[in-house]
Design a protein around this motif. Structure first.
Motif: not given
Length: 64
Positions: A2-11, A37-39, A58-59, A61-64
Motif C-alpha cells: 500500500q502506497l499512500d501517494v498519487k505518483t511514484a517517480i523512477a529515477v 520517469i526521470l531517465p 522537459a522531462v 515538466r512532463l513528470v509534474l
C-alpha cells in the motif's frame, strides 16, 4: 503493498523502471499511483521508445 501517494517517480534507467513498475503492478488499479520517469540510465531504451524527452527540464515538466 500500500502506497499512500498519487505518483511514484523512477529515477534511473531501464532496470530501475522495470523494478518499480513490477511493484506498482501488484497494487490494485484504483490505488495504484501514476509512474513518473526521470531517465538517468545509460541507454534508456524504454524512455526513448515511449517518447520521454532527453532534456531534463522537459522531462521534469512532463513528470509534474
Amino acid at each position: 503493498m500500500q502506497l499512500d501517494v498519487k505518483t511514484a517517480i523512477a529515477v534511473g534507467g531501464d532496470g530501475t523502471i522495470n523494478e518499480i513498475a513490477t511493484v506498482l503492478a501488484t497494487i490494485q488499479n484504483i490505488k495504484r499511483p501514476a509512474l513518473g520517469i526521470l531517465p538517468l540510465g545509460i541507454a534508456n531504451y524504454f524512455s526513448n521508445g515511449v517518447g520521454i524527452p532527453i532534456k531534463m527540464q522537459a522531462v521534469l515538466r512532463l513528470v509534474l
